[in-house]
Scaffold this motif. Structure first.
Motif, PDB file in Angstrom:
ATOM      1  N   GLU A  40      -1.391  -1.972 -15.875  1.00 18.66           N
ATOM      2  CA  GLU A  40      -0.004  -1.576 -15.624  1.00 18.66           C
ATOM      3  C   GLU A  40       0.788  -1.845 -16.896  1.00 18.66           C
ATOM      4  N   ILE A  41       1.363  -0.805 -17.475  1.00 16.12           N
ATOM      5  CA  ILE A  41       2.035  -0.944 -18.771  1.00 16.12           C
ATOM      6  C   ILE A  41       3.546  -0.864 -18.607  1.00 16.12           C
ATOM      7  N   LYS A  42       4.226  -1.833 -19.190  1.00 18.76           N
ATOM      8  CA  LYS A  42       5.686  -1.798 -19.302  1.00 18.76           C
ATOM      9  C   LYS A  42       6.012  -1.509 -20.756  1.00 18.76           C
ATOM     10  N   TYR A  43       6.711  -0.399 -21.003  1.00 12.26           N
ATOM     11  CA  TYR A  43       7.002   0.021 -22.373  1.00 12.26           C
ATOM     12  C   TYR A  43       8.343  -0.544 -22.842  1.00 12.26           C
ATOM     13  N   PHE A  44       8.313  -1.173 -24.020  1.00  9.04           N
ATOM     14  CA  PHE A  44       9.530  -1.631 -24.683  1.00  9.04           C
ATOM     15  C   PHE A  44       9.656  -0.893 -26.010  1.00  9.04           C
ATOM     16  N   THR A  45      10.819  -0.336 -26.279  1.00  6.98           N
ATOM     17  CA  THR A  45      11.010   0.369 -27.551  1.00  6.98           C
ATOM     18  C   THR A  45      11.199  -0.609 -28.704  1.00  6.98           C
ATOM     19  N   LYS A  93     -17.132   2.269  -9.921  1.00 10.81           N
ATOM     20  CA  LYS A  93     -17.319   0.872 -10.273  1.00 10.81           C
ATOM     21  C   LYS A  93     -16.289   0.014  -9.556  1.00 10.81           C
ATOM     22  N   GLU A  94     -16.606  -1.268  -9.424  1.00 11.58           N
ATOM     23  CA  GLU A  94     -15.666  -2.197  -8.803  1.00 11.58           C
ATOM     24  C   GLU A  94     -14.518  -2.483  -9.759  1.00 11.58           C
ATOM     25  N   ALA A  95     -13.357  -2.792  -9.206  1.00  9.82           N
ATOM     26  CA  ALA A  95     -12.174  -3.048 -10.043  1.00  9.82           C
ATOM     27  C   ALA A  95     -11.710  -4.497  -9.909  1.00  9.82           C
ATOM     28  N   PRO A  96     -11.338  -5.132 -11.034  1.00 12.09           N
ATOM     29  CA  PRO A  96     -10.747  -6.473 -10.975  1.00 12.09           C
ATOM     30  C   PRO A  96      -9.257  -6.360 -10.653  1.00 12.09           C
ATOM     31  N   GLU A  97      -8.551  -7.454 -10.827  1.00 12.19           N
ATOM     32  CA  GLU A  97      -7.103  -7.422 -10.633  1.00 12.19           C
ATOM     33  C   GLU A  97      -6.448  -6.551 -11.710  1.00 12.19           C
ATOM     34  N   VAL A  98      -5.284  -6.012 -11.394  1.00  5.33           N
ATOM     35  CA  VAL A  98      -4.558  -5.185 -12.355  1.00  5.33           C
ATOM     36  C   VAL A  98      -4.069  -6.046 -13.521  1.00  5.33           C
ATOM     37  N   LEU A  99      -4.302  -5.574 -14.749  1.00  7.10           N
ATOM     38  CA  LEU A  99      -3.857  -6.268 -15.956  1.00  7.10           C
ATOM     39  C   LEU A  99      -2.471  -5.768 -16.332  1.00  7.10           C
ATOM     40  N   LYS A 100      -1.530  -6.678 -16.435  1.00  6.87           N
ATOM     41  CA  LYS A 100      -0.150  -6.312 -16.779  1.00  6.87           C
ATOM     42  C   LYS A 100       0.050  -6.430 -18.287  1.00  6.87           C
ATOM     43  N   ILE A 101       0.473  -5.324 -18.906  1.00  5.99           N
ATOM     44  CA  ILE A 101       0.593  -5.250 -20.368  1.00  5.99           C
ATOM     45  C   ILE A 101       2.040  -4.939 -20.762  1.00  5.99           C
ATOM     46  N   ALA A 102       2.594  -5.758 -21.672  1.00  2.00           N
ATOM     47  CA  ALA A 102       3.899  -5.480 -22.283  1.00  2.00           C
ATOM     48  C   ALA A 102       3.642  -4.749 -23.592  1.00  2.00           C
ATOM     49  N   PHE A 103       4.135  -3.539 -23.687  1.00  2.00           N
ATOM     50  CA  PHE A 103       3.839  -2.639 -24.808  1.00  2.00           C
ATOM     51  C   PHE A 103       5.071  -2.559 -25.702  1.00  2.00           C
ATOM     52  N   PHE A 104       4.958  -3.101 -26.925  1.00  2.00           N
ATOM     53  CA  PHE A 104       6.111  -3.176 -27.830  1.00  2.00           C
ATOM     54  C   PHE A 104       6.087  -2.041 -28.861  1.00  2.00           C
ATOM     55  N   GLY A 105       7.292  -1.705 -29.358  1.00  2.00           N
ATOM     56  CA  GLY A 105       7.425  -0.683 -30.396  1.00  2.00           C
ATOM     57  C   GLY A 105       7.030   0.698 -29.920  1.00  2.00           C
ATOM     58  N   THR A 106       7.347   1.013 -28.674  1.00  2.00           N
ATOM     59  CA  THR A 106       6.904   2.267 -28.070  1.00  2.00           C
ATOM     60  C   THR A 106       7.576   3.482 -28.696  1.00  2.00           C
ATOM     61  N   LYS A 107       6.772   4.490 -28.981  1.00  2.00           N
ATOM     62  CA  LYS A 107       7.257   5.798 -29.399  1.00  2.00           C
ATOM     63  C   LYS A 107       6.777   6.834 -28.381  1.00  2.00           C
ATOM     64  N   ASP A 108       7.419   7.994 -28.388  1.00  2.00           N
ATOM     65  CA  ASP A 108       7.059   9.033 -27.427  1.00  2.00           C
ATOM     66  C   ASP A 108       5.585   9.388 -27.496  1.00  2.00           C
ATOM     67  N   TYR A 109       5.030   9.441 -28.724  1.00  2.00           N
ATOM     68  CA  TYR A 109       3.636   9.829 -28.865  1.00  2.00           C
ATOM     69  C   TYR A 109       2.688   8.766 -28.337  1.00  2.00           C
ATOM     70  N   ASP A 110       3.127   7.503 -28.263  1.00  2.00           N
ATOM     71  CA  ASP A 110       2.303   6.469 -27.640  1.00  2.00           C
ATOM     72  C   ASP A 110       2.136   6.741 -26.147  1.00  2.00           C
ATOM     73  N   GLU A 146      -1.354   8.355 -19.719  1.00  2.00           N
ATOM     74  CA  GLU A 146      -2.401   9.095 -19.027  1.00  2.00           C
ATOM     75  C   GLU A 146      -3.588   8.190 -18.691  1.00  2.00           C
ATOM     76  N   LEU A 147      -3.943   7.312 -19.622  1.00  2.00           N
ATOM     77  CA  LEU A 147      -5.111   6.460 -19.407  1.00  2.00           C
ATOM     78  C   LEU A 147      -4.836   5.359 -18.386  1.00  2.00           C
ATOM     79  N   ALA A 148      -3.581   4.921 -18.287  1.00  3.06           N
ATOM     80  CA  ALA A 148      -3.263   3.781 -17.431  1.00  3.06           C
ATOM     81  C   ALA A 148      -2.675   4.174 -16.084  1.00  3.06           C
ATOM     82  N   LYS A 149      -2.580   5.463 -15.803  1.00  7.28           N
ATOM     83  CA  LYS A 149      -1.848   5.869 -14.597  1.00  7.28           C
ATOM     84  C   LYS A 149      -2.621   5.617 -13.307  1.00  7.28           C
ATOM     85  N   GLU A 150      -3.939   5.418 -13.414  1.00  7.37           N
ATOM     86  CA  GLU A 150      -4.742   5.256 -12.206  1.00  7.37           C
ATOM     87  C   GLU A 150      -5.138   3.804 -11.994  1.00  7.37           C
TER      88      GLU A 150
END
Length: 434
Positions: free
Chosen positions: A124-129, A88-105, A111-115
């Motif tokens: 593209e995820i930036k993890y914040f604890t 499928k065609e891809a749009p622009e990359v969505l930048k996500i700030a991920f709050f309250g990150t734990k190891d299990y998140d 894995e889902l966002a690595k490609e």
């Protein structure tokens, strides 16, 4: 057993998004689905195992389904393989700030966002604890979206800060949305999407587990045996068989709990602001008024959303509601803490009103949730006051915490992100101000 083969034609192979959708499909099937590729095997309901197959373009997947619905199951899998597995065609990359990150998140989301590229989640995820709060909201500046959980804070002040920083989407990796000011989000042009359902079984099963722990004093029994004390004093429970179970809130989780209670041989009665008559027709429960449920039930389980304001569910279980309950009633809350007025609950516990109370959530829990405070003194905290009662069991908002639920939360959240990024309708995942 039914089986099919599928030759991977996507240039990226079996990447994260189709693997996630396949796993979610298989979680809902009665049949056991297995995949084999290049000598490796994977359970169809496990996204991490599917990704570990490393299936590339041109590889052949051998898929089997065995169980009660194997024919329908293999048909659904086949449809998915020839649909969402395509390029499928891809749009622009969505930048996500991920709050309250734990190891299990990270295990699932990373894995889902690595490609990146066609057909992927393209995020593209930036993890914040740290949790999202008025103090940490500026961290989201320059991101398209934030991803938050139940103990993050998104009142008007935070929402306005997010909007000023360019955020256009709040992704809730949970079902509840009471921690977001929806009116402020609407005014700021920010969409809000949640996970309407992930694993109702996880929550309902945990609710019954802690209820039985409280009823049969299992924690206390375990500690006594560890002390070489095999006396049964203080461990007296009650049979659930032939008792009346009152389910307040008969959505997916409430229904699961009702079925578990039915399995114990209980008579199930229910209350809901919007009764589901099909549940009565199938014989699962009988709807009664709120007062009738409070008066008749031997065990009351809460499965309502938290709705503030007049006519809402905030402090639905207050001093007056408790007074209407039977003496020696059992109460379990795995929904939202503020459904119960904590001060009224503690007063009733002191008076010996309850045989057992089981709480996975409680009012005032936000500072504790998912935080290790074992080196701190309890002082006069709410946890210290609640845990002093031997007939009360307290767990740390963990009812959702199963592999199936974490997988579903990650998949649905990333689907919401993708739909937003591609301009698609968010469907029933979107929550709006009234």
């Amino acid at each position: 057993m039914k089986e099919i083969t599928y030759v991977v034609d996507n240039p990226m192979g079996v990447h994260a998004r189709p693997a996630a959708l396949l796993a979610q499909l298989c979680v809902g099937l009665k049949s056991a689905v297995r995949l084999e590729c290049n000598g490796k095997t994977a359970a169809g309901n496990n996204v991490l195992e599917i990704l570990a197959l490393g299936a590339k373009k041109g590889d052949t997947l051998h898929v089997t389904a065995e169980g009660d619905d194997e024919e329908a199951a293999i048909a659904q899998v086949n449809e998915l393989l020839h649909g969402e597995f395509a390029e499928k065609e891809a749009p622009e990359v969505l930048k996500i700030a991920f709050f309250g990150t734990k190891d299990y998140d990270r295990v699932f989301f990373s894995e889902l966002a690595k490609e990146k590229g066609p057909g992927t989640y393209n995020s593209e995820i930036k993890y914040f604890t740290t949790r999202l709060t008025p103090e940490t909201a500026p961290l989201a500046k320059g991101y398209d979206a934030v991803c938050i959980f139940v103990n993050d804070e998104a009142p008007r002040q935070v929402v306005e800060t997010l909007a000023e920083g360019g955020v256009k989407l709040i992704l809730l990796r949970c079902a509840g949305f009471n921690n977001v000011d929806l009116q402020a989000a609407k005014e700021c042009g920010i969409k809000v999407a949640r996970v309407p359902a992930y694993s109702p079984y996880a929550v309902a099963e945990h609710a019954m587990a802690i209820m039985q722990e409280a009823n049969r004093r299992l924690g206390r029994a375990y500690n006594k045996v560890r002390d070489n004390n095999f006396a049964l004093s203080g461990l007296l429970g009650v049979d659930l068989h032939n008792k009346v179970c009152g389910v307040m809130g008969t959505g997916k989780i409430g229904q699961c709990f009702a079925r578990i209670a039915k399995g114990y041989g209980m008579t199930v009665i229910g209350w809901d602001a919007f009764p589901n008559k099909k549940l009565e027709e199938e014989g699962l429960l009988t709807y009664v008024t709120e007062d009738e449920l409070l008066e008749k039930a031997d065990l009351i389980s809460l499965h309502m959303p938290l709705i503030m304001g007049e006519g809402g569910t905030y402090h639905k279980i207050d001093k007056d509601a408790i007074a209407k309950m039977k003496d020696d009633v059992m109460l379990v809350n795995s929904a939202r803490g503020p459904l119960i007025d904590t001060e009224a609950l503690i007063a009733a516990l002191k008076d010996g009103k309850f045989h057992a109370v089981a709480l996975d959530v409680y009012e005032g829990e936000d500072a504790n949730v998912y935080t290790d405070r074992s080196d701190e003194r309890l002082h006069s905290s709410i946890t210290a006051r609640l845990t002093m009662f031997p007939n009360l069991v307290l767990t740390s908002h963990q009812a959702f915490f199963t592999r199936e639920a974490l997988q579903a939360i990650a998949v649905v959240t990333m689907e919401n992100a993708r739909n937003f990024n591609e301009g698609n309708d968010l469907g029933n995942a979107e929550v709006k101000a009234k």
